[in-house]
Design a protein around this motif. Sequence first.
Motif, PDB file in Angstrom:
ATOM      1  N   UNK A 119      -2.431  -8.016  17.418  1.00  0.00           N
ATOM      2  CA  UNK A 119      -2.578  -7.596  18.820  1.00  0.00           C
ATOM      3  C   UNK A 119      -4.026  -7.695  19.274  1.00  0.00           C
ATOM      4  N   UNK A 121      -6.286  -9.700  18.083  1.00  0.00           N
ATOM      5  CA  UNK A 121      -6.581 -11.128  18.232  1.00  0.00           C
ATOM      6  C   UNK A 121      -6.027 -11.667  19.548  1.00  0.00           C
ATOM      7  N   UNK A 122      -4.809 -11.270  19.878  1.00  0.00           N
ATOM      8  CA  UNK A 122      -4.217 -11.751  21.127  1.00  0.00           C
ATOM      9  C   UNK A 122      -5.023 -11.274  22.336  1.00  0.00           C
ATOM     10  N   UNK A 123      -5.428 -10.017  22.314  1.00  0.00           N
ATOM     11  CA  UNK A 123      -6.144  -9.464  23.463  1.00  0.00           C
ATOM     12  C   UNK A 123      -7.539 -10.063  23.608  1.00  0.00           C
ATOM     13  N   UNK A 125      -8.515 -12.966  22.151  1.00  0.00           N
ATOM     14  CA  UNK A 125      -8.473 -14.421  21.927  1.00  0.00           C
ATOM     15  C   UNK A 125      -9.427 -14.841  20.808  1.00  0.00           C
ATOM     16  N   UNK A 126      -9.481 -14.026  19.763  1.00  0.00           N
ATOM     17  CA  UNK A 126     -10.259 -14.377  18.576  1.00  0.00           C
ATOM     18  C   UNK A 126      -9.283 -14.727  17.446  1.00  0.00           C
ATOM     19  N   UNK A 251     -10.735 -12.419  31.539  1.00  0.00           N
ATOM     20  CA  UNK A 251     -10.790 -13.513  30.577  1.00  0.00           C
ATOM     21  C   UNK A 251     -11.299 -12.976  29.251  1.00  0.00           C
ATOM     22  N   UNK A 252     -10.571 -13.235  28.156  1.00  0.00           N
ATOM     23  CA  UNK A 252     -10.935 -12.607  26.877  1.00  0.00           C
ATOM     24  C   UNK A 252     -12.221 -13.188  26.288  1.00  0.00           C
TER      25      UNK A 252
END
Lengths: 450, 492, 129
Positions: A119, A121-123, A125-126, A251-252
């Motif tokens: 989660x 990573x998704x938020x 974008x890593x 934008x992440x």
Amino acid sequence: MSYIPHTEADLQRMLRDIGVGSVEELLRDVPPDVRVKEPLDLPHPLSEQGLLSLLRQISSENSTAGDYATFLGAGAYNHYIPSPVRHIVGRSEFYTSYTPYQPEISQGILQSIFEYQTLICQLTAMDVANASLYDGASAVAEAVIMAGRITGRKRVVLSSAIHPEYRQTVRTYLRGGDKEIVEVFYCTEKGTTLADAVERVCGDEPACLVVQSPNFFGCIEDLASLAEVIHSRGGLFVVVVSEPLSLAILKPPGECGADIAVGEGQSFGNPLNFGGPYLGFMATRSEFVRQMPGRLVGRTTDRDGKTRYCLTLATREQHIRRDRATSNICTNEGLCALTAVVYLACLGRRGLRKLARINLSKAEYLKERLISTDILEPGFTSPTFNEFTMKVKKVTPERLLSVLLDKGIIGGLALRRFYPELKDHILVSVTEMNSREDMERYATGVLQAV
Amino acid sequence: MAFDDPFSDKPLIFELSREGRQGVEPSRCDVPERDPEASIPGEFLRSDIEGSPEVSEPEIIRHYTRLSRLNYGVDTGFYPLGSCTMKYNPKVNEDIASFEGFLLLHPYQPEELCQGALRLMYELECYLAEVSGMDSVTLQPSAGAQGEFCGLLTIDAYFRDRGKPRKKVIVPDTAHGTNPASTSLAGFRAVTVRTGKEGVLTLDTLKEVMDNDTAALMLTNPNTLGLFERHIKEISDYVHQMGGFVYCDGANLNALMGIAKLGEMGVDIVQFNLHKTFSTPHGGGGPGSGPVGVKKILEPYLPVPRIRKKDDRYTLDYNQPRSIGKLRAFYGNFSVMVKAYSYIRRMGPEGLKKASTVAIVNANYIKERLKSTYHLPFDRACMHECVFSDRFQSQYGVTTMDIAKRLIDYGFHPPTIYFPLIVHGAMMIEPTETESPEEIDRFIEAMKEIDREARESPDVVKNAPTRGIKRIDEAGAVRRPVLRWQGSGGGG
Amino acid sequence: MEFPKDLKYTKEHEWVRTEEDNIVTVGITDYAQDSLGDVVYIELPQEGGTVTKNEPFGVVESVKSVSDLYSPVSGVVKEVNEELIESPEIINGDPYGDAWMIKVEINSPEELDDLLTSEEYQKFIEEEK
């Protein structure tokens, strides 16, 4: 004593089996001169009922977001917590377990941490996230140390629009090292960190640039342009997020050039709790995973070939690498990470974005209502999410906040405490917990302060 | 159709996701809804959170309830994890920590609105000082390791303040890994001192490594072999004579409450682990809380803010020019403090002493009853934990790891294994005071049964666990790291 | 446990095989792999880099331990076993063969003189136990 099962007879039987006549014989290694002779000077024990009533009284000496309409944020946000969160986190199979060293009987916490890592990573974008750090502030410090390890460089560039207590924490963490910290001053008009200002202070060999967005003033930073500057000097870009709900619509970091994204996950289901426990998160790019601090959970299999999870890449850590570990962290904030997982599952892909829009809408609404009083004006020109800085005209912020307090409103944070030059400014946070009615009362209260 | 197996592998929350499902929706927006584009430039916005789950509330509850059943906690059974003090976590403390007057308190509220919280913290500082014999306590550190770091930084600040920085910290070879790690983080060089033949430090070996560049000796007392450092007085006198400080890792404080005070032993700094000694739950790996107690001479260096009391009013004092600063935002893990405070108030002075006493009796009982079955490297009265090794069983090819996994079959959590490092194949057992004699006896019987199996049918032990979830391939997880879910394609 | 007679050994549990002229191959011993258990990760120097006698040149990790690799010789790294980096587990199967680590062009062959013979090394590890 209800937490200790042993009766006097039990103890006598056990001492007999041990082969001693008394407990004193077991304590023969403790020199007499360090023994406690008098009973400890502590209050007498209370019954469970007595304890509850004492603590209820102590808790009633506090006033809270339940008693006041509060517009305080600054790194700790008052969000609604869905019921399932409390029920899941309250399951004692989770909360009475230790760090999952024995994966065969810890799959619950391990799988939930694997979900948490995903989660985050998704938020952000890593590529990869760890299993948590103490809080946002110490996570920034860990990120800075990690950047130094990766680059082999010493100069750390911090935006002065990062939460002041986070910056202070970085300074404390770096006391023992050889790092050099420089701060890049925020733009007094925009309230953000400017690329050319970074260029002027970062030198030829910066280890990293650290920027918070939305920053302490609530302003959204132009991360992409800052990434370009630091990358052109070979340094890493560290992005800090103290209100993670913003990640639902902004934008992440991973799409803005971040090499390490860190921050505070409190907003995801963790109560205010007077400042802790909170949830430090950290995510980075795959190539840096072996330089990360903290626990990591990975996927594997058991002897039956079933999918399972376990702590992994542990040789980075203190219990194995000791004085050469990537960090000293051991106990982290596991339960707060589980809290975040259940919270994010409850809100879901759409719910989280919707909630972020509600926060934004309400903040914009209050901002406009406050501007219309003609006593407050925006402190900076940059766009904001659910928190913003206002300049107070005609009265002092302290007077304004005290008038509001009398009306049952905690109106925000006077910034003078952290930024002497912002002596007329206050920081105001708005979440879904602030009703339109509260905001109207706020605006009316402002008018009465003059 | 297959029957449901509670130990089957479980789908991830992402795999349960179906487009359009919703758990708990946010409440209606009572102001005009606004497009983010109206106030934020498009280049700063995202259009979706890819992969984020969409699951209904009943599915969420069932998913995490099923996962919880795969987790072993203190409430499930005996958890003799050495040096972790897995004692019972009183339920009333959980109730108290969830009072709105604590839960909904914002850290930047005006001081007059949080007098209860400040009072609780102030009093907890006093209680911890009394238990340990220290002069001042800070509650800020988030866990034991951060407490160690905090303590070492105060020592560093002390020496710098006098213009004579020192660079070395001496750490025994039995120390927790956090000790040398915190030492490095604080800018010191960790120097190892060997434990003597009798399992404790001796003045002679210390003298070999101690010099006037040594800032501190960082020991644990009782040490991780469960033995009281009986030369502590001579040792601390010597360290002081050399101008250094004695730091005690308080991880094993559960052996000492009401029995001996660290302050009397010459200890200058100690960190408390509220999530060990003071009964707050470990939460599957946190949150903990690692307050630090110091002698007066180090008080000026403690982190800010300090809590002050004047005429029944409590304030936060940031004006500490010599302070090391802050270790984290705000004041520490407050709700953990609430639980530790409640524990101390419930136990009282006699209760705390009884806790330590019974913890010591339980550990000695296990040690005596198992020492003919398992190799006991240091045979003398222990404190709250004892350390065995697999020397006898390894002749049959059965290792500590196997014994640990076989204990799972018998319904127990394994002890701490392969630590301390100086004991080959160590099993470190800490029963705590909250385990009944009957539970302890059952554990002893299981350990004896495993020894019999090791001799007669070693494969049963080597293949454990045989029930529930089978042994997990930890090596495979490192060789091919998959650290997140990446869509239905699996992959990593 | 095997300790081939044609190799030289160090007290840090590396072995050295003299190939041709001034080239030697370096790896870790059977005893080392057995003590480590399942090897999961190996870090080796780049080709063309230099190594120094008795200084660390890499790292070998099992799930729960990490050890520095100490170079038995000084010189330039001519070749690195990339396959070993990909599949570290082969150390546990074939420590003297497929699991060789680096080939080094050594500066001075005399450096090999103070290394242990197979018998000396076996005696050393017996004492260490």
